[in-house]
Design a protein around this motif. Sequence first.
Motif, PDB file in Angstrom:
ATOM      1  N   ASP A 125       0.819  -1.216   0.000  1.00 49.19           N
ATOM      2  CA  ASP A 125       0.000   0.000   0.000  1.00 49.19           C
ATOM      3  C   ASP A 125       0.853   1.267   0.000  1.00 49.19           C
ATOM      4  OD1 ASP A 125       0.958  -0.320   2.614  1.00 49.19           O
ATOM      5  OD2 ASP A 125      -0.841   0.559   3.509  1.00 49.19           O
ATOM      6  N   ASP A 126       2.158   1.138  -0.311  1.00 44.47           N
ATOM      7  CA  ASP A 126       3.073   2.273  -0.265  1.00 44.47           C
ATOM      8  C   ASP A 126       4.053   2.184  -1.438  1.00 44.47           C
ATOM      9  OD1 ASP A 126       4.983   4.202   0.264  1.00 44.47           O
ATOM     10  OD2 ASP A 126       5.406   3.520   2.306  1.00 44.47           O
ATOM     11  N   ARG A 127       3.723   2.844  -2.545  1.00 47.69           N
ATOM     12  CA  ARG A 127       4.556   2.754  -3.740  1.00 47.69           C
ATOM     13  C   ARG A 127       5.966   3.267  -3.499  1.00 47.69           C
ATOM     14  NH1 ARG A 127       4.989   1.358  -8.726  1.00 47.69           N
ATOM     15  NH2 ARG A 127       2.930   0.439  -8.679  1.00 47.69           N
ATOM     16  N   GLN A 128       6.107   4.292  -2.659  1.00 41.50           N
ATOM     17  CA  GLN A 128       7.446   4.820  -2.394  1.00 41.50           C
ATOM     18  C   GLN A 128       8.347   3.748  -1.778  1.00 41.50           C
ATOM     19  OE1 GLN A 128       8.937   7.796  -3.243  1.00 41.50           O
ATOM     20  NE2 GLN A 128      10.731   6.672  -2.537  1.00 41.50           N
ATOM     21  N   SER A 129       7.803   2.928  -0.890  1.00 36.15           N
ATOM     22  CA  SER A 129       8.613   1.865  -0.276  1.00 36.15           C
ATOM     23  C   SER A 129       9.040   0.840  -1.325  1.00 36.15           C
ATOM     24  CB  SER A 129       7.857   1.189   0.870  1.00 36.15           C
ATOM     25  OG  SER A 129       6.757   0.423   0.410  1.00 36.15           O
ATOM     26  N   PHE A 130       8.199   0.608  -2.326  1.00 34.85           N
ATOM     27  CA  PHE A 130       8.541  -0.295  -3.424  1.00 34.85           C
ATOM     28  C   PHE A 130       9.661   0.314  -4.271  1.00 34.85           C
ATOM     29  CE2 PHE A 130       7.705  -1.697  -7.865  1.00 34.85           C
ATOM     30  CZ  PHE A 130       7.936  -3.054  -7.701  1.00 34.85           C
ATOM     31  N   GLU A 131       9.552   1.604  -4.543  1.00 37.79           N
ATOM     32  CA  GLU A 131      10.575   2.272  -5.345  1.00 37.79           C
ATOM     33  C   GLU A 131      11.906   2.373  -4.610  1.00 37.79           C
ATOM     34  OE1 GLU A 131       8.578   5.898  -6.475  1.00 37.79           O
ATOM     35  OE2 GLU A 131       7.291   4.831  -7.912  1.00 37.79           O
ATOM     36  N   GLN A 174      -1.167  -0.282  -3.851  1.00 41.75           N
ATOM     37  CA  GLN A 174      -0.544   0.633  -4.812  1.00 41.75           C
ATOM     38  C   GLN A 174       0.477  -0.082  -5.694  1.00 41.75           C
ATOM     39  OE1 GLN A 174       1.116   4.068  -2.807  1.00 41.75           O
ATOM     40  NE2 GLN A 174      -0.783   4.508  -1.721  1.00 41.75           N
ATOM     41  N   VAL A 175       0.855  -1.305  -5.291  1.00 41.01           N
ATOM     42  CA  VAL A 175       1.844  -2.085  -6.031  1.00 41.01           C
ATOM     43  C   VAL A 175       1.224  -3.443  -6.338  1.00 41.01           C
ATOM     44  CG1 VAL A 175       4.178  -3.055  -6.032  1.00 41.01           C
ATOM     45  CG2 VAL A 175       3.712  -0.939  -4.760  1.00 41.01           C
ATOM     46  N   SER A 176       1.136  -3.788  -7.605  1.00 38.91           N
ATOM     47  CA  SER A 176       0.506  -5.061  -7.973  1.00 38.91           C
ATOM     48  C   SER A 176       1.432  -6.237  -7.667  1.00 38.91           C
ATOM     49  CB  SER A 176       0.145  -5.063  -9.462  1.00 38.91           C
ATOM     50  OG  SER A 176       1.315  -5.162 -10.258  1.00 38.91           O
TER      51      SER A 176
END
Length: 194
Positions: free
Chosen positions: A84-90, A123-125
């Motif tokens: 649920d946190d795209r920034q953490s994925f990036e 937010q991240v599939s």
Amino acid sequence: MLKLVLVGDQKVGKLSLNQRYSLNAEPGSNAINYPLDYYSRNISIGHKDIEIQTWHYNHEVSRYIQQAFIYRKAQGIIICYAIDDRQSFESVQKWIEQIKQYSREDIEIILIGTKCDLQDQRQVSYKEGQQLADQLGVIFFETSSKKDINVKESFNVIINNIINNKDLQKEILNSSSQSLSNKTSAQSQFCYQS
């Protein structure tokens, strides 16, 4: 002793994941989050008992401690991001670069997308997580500490990979007579809200 380190951005659920695996505890049941914290549990492999230390740190830890201590003597790293946190994925690439700089070359790594029970906030599939893991050459899981989805499975895979790593096996088991198998490959079950 086998040392695993959980890394990732703030609030991705490292403490909850660590508590769920090491203590089989509900997230938040021991909500004190020390700057540097670890849990320990013993597992049996063959006829040997092995202590598994699972370390995590919160972001207030100084960069020096993070670099000099956290990665030292670790055989495995679990990189966490929250679905649920795209920034953490990036930020995963930043963690990979840090791991390459400060850890041993033969370290085992897996990628975990946490909080997979939060499907309505995703937010991240799953596909993006799997594609990134494929690019990095690591195993991927989505987990939920809250619903206890894929937590044991993900830890078991990295532990098995460490034990089966020729360079790490003697260090962990203190014996060269253990039989080796190929690297464990596993797929996490697709995480969905039931």
